[in-house]
Design an enzyme around this catalytic site. Structure first.
Site, short mmCIF file in Angstrom:
data_model
loop_
_atom_site.label_atom_id
_atom_site.label_comp_id
_atom_site.label_asym_id
_atom_site.label_seq_id
_atom_site.Cartn_x
_atom_site.Cartn_y
_atom_site.Cartn_z
N GLU A 29 3.29 -4.76 -4.36
CA GLU A 29 2.14 -4.21 -3.65
C GLU A 29 2.15 -4.70 -2.19
O GLU A 29 2.09 -5.90 -1.93
CB GLU A 29 0.86 -4.64 -4.37
CG GLU A 29 0.80 -4.11 -5.80
CD GLU A 29 -0.17 -4.88 -6.68
OE1 GLU A 29 -0.90 -5.75 -6.15
OE2 GLU A 29 -0.20 -4.62 -7.89
N LEU A 58 -0.70 -0.12 -7.25
CA LEU A 58 -1.39 -1.35 -7.69
C LEU A 58 -1.37 -1.40 -9.22
O LEU A 58 -2.38 -1.16 -9.89
CB LEU A 58 -2.82 -1.38 -7.17
CG LEU A 58 -2.99 -1.29 -5.65
CD1 LEU A 58 -4.46 -1.38 -5.28
CD2 LEU A 58 -2.21 -2.36 -4.95
N GLU A 60 0.75 -3.89 -11.93
CA GLU A 60 1.79 -4.87 -12.20
C GLU A 60 2.65 -4.50 -13.40
O GLU A 60 3.86 -4.74 -13.40
CB GLU A 60 1.15 -6.25 -12.41
CG GLU A 60 0.65 -6.90 -11.14
CD GLU A 60 -0.66 -6.31 -10.62
OE1 GLU A 60 -1.00 -6.56 -9.45
OE2 GLU A 60 -1.33 -5.60 -11.41
N GLN A 82 1.35 -10.11 -6.26
CA GLN A 82 0.64 -10.48 -5.04
C GLN A 82 -0.05 -11.84 -5.12
O GLN A 82 0.00 -12.64 -4.19
CB GLN A 82 -0.37 -9.38 -4.69
CG GLN A 82 -0.80 -9.37 -3.25
CD GLN A 82 -1.56 -8.10 -2.92
OE1 GLN A 82 -2.72 -7.94 -3.32
NE2 GLN A 82 -0.92 -7.18 -2.20
N PHE A 83 -0.70 -12.11 -6.25
CA PHE A 83 -1.32 -13.41 -6.51
C PHE A 83 -1.07 -13.79 -7.97
O PHE A 83 -0.92 -12.93 -8.83
CB PHE A 83 -2.82 -13.38 -6.24
CG PHE A 83 -3.19 -13.46 -4.79
CD1 PHE A 83 -3.32 -14.68 -4.16
CD2 PHE A 83 -3.40 -12.31 -4.05
CE1 PHE A 83 -3.66 -14.76 -2.81
CE2 PHE A 83 -3.74 -12.37 -2.71
CZ PHE A 83 -3.87 -13.60 -2.08
N GLY A 85 -2.91 -14.80 -10.46
CA GLY A 85 -3.76 -14.24 -11.50
C GLY A 85 -3.53 -12.77 -11.77
O GLY A 85 -4.05 -12.25 -12.76
N PHE A 86 -2.74 -12.10 -10.94
CA PHE A 86 -2.47 -10.68 -11.14
C PHE A 86 -1.26 -10.43 -12.04
O PHE A 86 -0.91 -9.28 -12.31
CB PHE A 86 -2.22 -9.97 -9.80
CG PHE A 86 -3.40 -10.00 -8.86
CD1 PHE A 86 -4.66 -10.40 -9.29
CD2 PHE A 86 -3.25 -9.62 -7.53
CE1 PHE A 86 -5.73 -10.43 -8.42
CE2 PHE A 86 -4.32 -9.64 -6.66
CZ PHE A 86 -5.57 -10.05 -7.10
N PRO A 89 -1.53 -8.43 -16.18
CA PRO A 89 -1.30 -7.06 -16.63
C PRO A 89 0.16 -6.75 -16.96
O PRO A 89 0.44 -5.80 -17.69
CB PRO A 89 -1.77 -6.23 -15.42
CG PRO A 89 -2.80 -7.08 -14.76
CD PRO A 89 -2.27 -8.48 -14.91
N HIS A 129 -6.81 -15.86 -7.75
CA HIS A 129 -6.02 -16.14 -6.57
C HIS A 129 -5.64 -17.62 -6.47
O HIS A 129 -5.04 -18.04 -5.49
CB HIS A 129 -6.78 -15.75 -5.30
CG HIS A 129 -7.08 -14.29 -5.20
ND1 HIS A 129 -8.00 -13.66 -6.01
CD2 HIS A 129 -6.60 -13.33 -4.37
CE1 HIS A 129 -8.07 -12.37 -5.68
NE2 HIS A 129 -7.23 -12.16 -4.69
#
Length: 277
Positions: A29, A58, A60, A82-83, A85-86, A89, A129
């Site tokens: 992303e 967007l 994952e 990107q972070f 916690g992402f 998914p 994050h």
């Protein structure tokens, strides 16, 4: 030698990997036009094109799922989450597909895939994050997990990870992105899955990785002023762990402190303590 921040060192390492192998592709992303939220991929899409540095939707699970297919077809995808916690998914793709593909195929299939994840706190960010998800992936057979703690390792380790035929979770301590060091491209790096003694000592062994390595080095400096000689080891690789280097140090000092920025229960510190005991 070149003075680089960790973010710029990762960028230089990715650039070198893209130049060395046309099968290396980057996806994630905002990795293209924006250059990533931490600017780690800045300028790469401009120089290598939209087909090799891909701005993804967007999603994952879609990023990682597509990358698995590309890896099976001979590419070497590098996915940016990107972070920290992402990443969840895509957890199903990583744990039930990526990690199992090689053994499921009786060794016939390779998944040379790198998942870059900025992790840890220290930047004033909110939930999703500022997480430390490394234990989930270290618990998963079939995945290798590494983390850099300085610009020199960042430059070399990202290239070594991309060149590996194994799927690798590549953790980047976001609080260290802007710290600088001289990077010498002419000096051969140590093996990817090896620990390093960054400060020799005789009284106590400090075991750390990622964002806590600098904290331990600073603590060792402070302890030296009080007459204590601390040895600091940067684990660098969390799965597999370089226990030979750890055991050698602990046998010398007779004392050990494990330091990590993560959940208290069932973390890497507990695993290290159990193995050392």
């Amino acid at each position: 030698m070149t003075m680089l921040t960790m973010a710029k060192a990762l960028n230089a390492g990715l650039r070198r990997a893209l130049e060395a192998d046309p099968k290396v592709v980057i996806a994630g992303e905002d990795v293209g036009k924006l250059g990533g939220v931490f600017r780690v991929t800045e300028g790469l899409q401009k120089d290598f094109g939209e087909h090799r540095v891909i701005d993804s939707p967007l999603a994952e699970s879609g990023i990682v799922g597509t990358a698995i297919g590309m890896a099976l077809r001979g590419y070497r995808p590098v996915c940016e989450i990107q972070f920290d916690g992402f990443v969840f998914p895509a957890f199903n793709q990583l744990v039930t597909q990526t990690a199992k593909m090689h053994n499921r195929s009786a060794g016939r299939l390779l998944v040379p895939l790198v998942i870059r994840i900025p992790y840890g706190g220290g930047i004033g960010a909110v939930e999703h994050h500022s997480e430390s998800p490394e234990a989930y992936f270290c618990h998963t057979p079939g995945l290798k997990v590494v983390t850099c703690s300085n610009p020199v390792d960042a430059y070399w380790m990202i290239q070594q990870a991309i060149a590996s035929d194994d799927p690798i979770i590549f953790l980047e301590p976001k609080r260290r992105y802007h710290e600088r060091a001289e990077v010498d491209e002419a000096v051969a790096p140590p093996p990817l899955h090896s620990a390093r003694v960054l400060r020799p000592g005789r009284d106590v062994t400090l075991l750390a990785y990622g964002p806590m390595v600098k904290t331990c080095l600073d603590a060792a400096e402070a302890a030296a002023d009080e007459g204590h000689d601390l040895e600091v080891i940067d684990l660098r690789t969390l799965s597999p762990m370089d226990m030979a280097a750890v055991n050698e140090s602990v046998q010398k000092t007779g004392r050990v402190i494990t330091v990590h920025e993560a959940q208290l229960s069932l973390g890497l510190g507990a695993e290290l303590a159990a193995r050392i005991s």
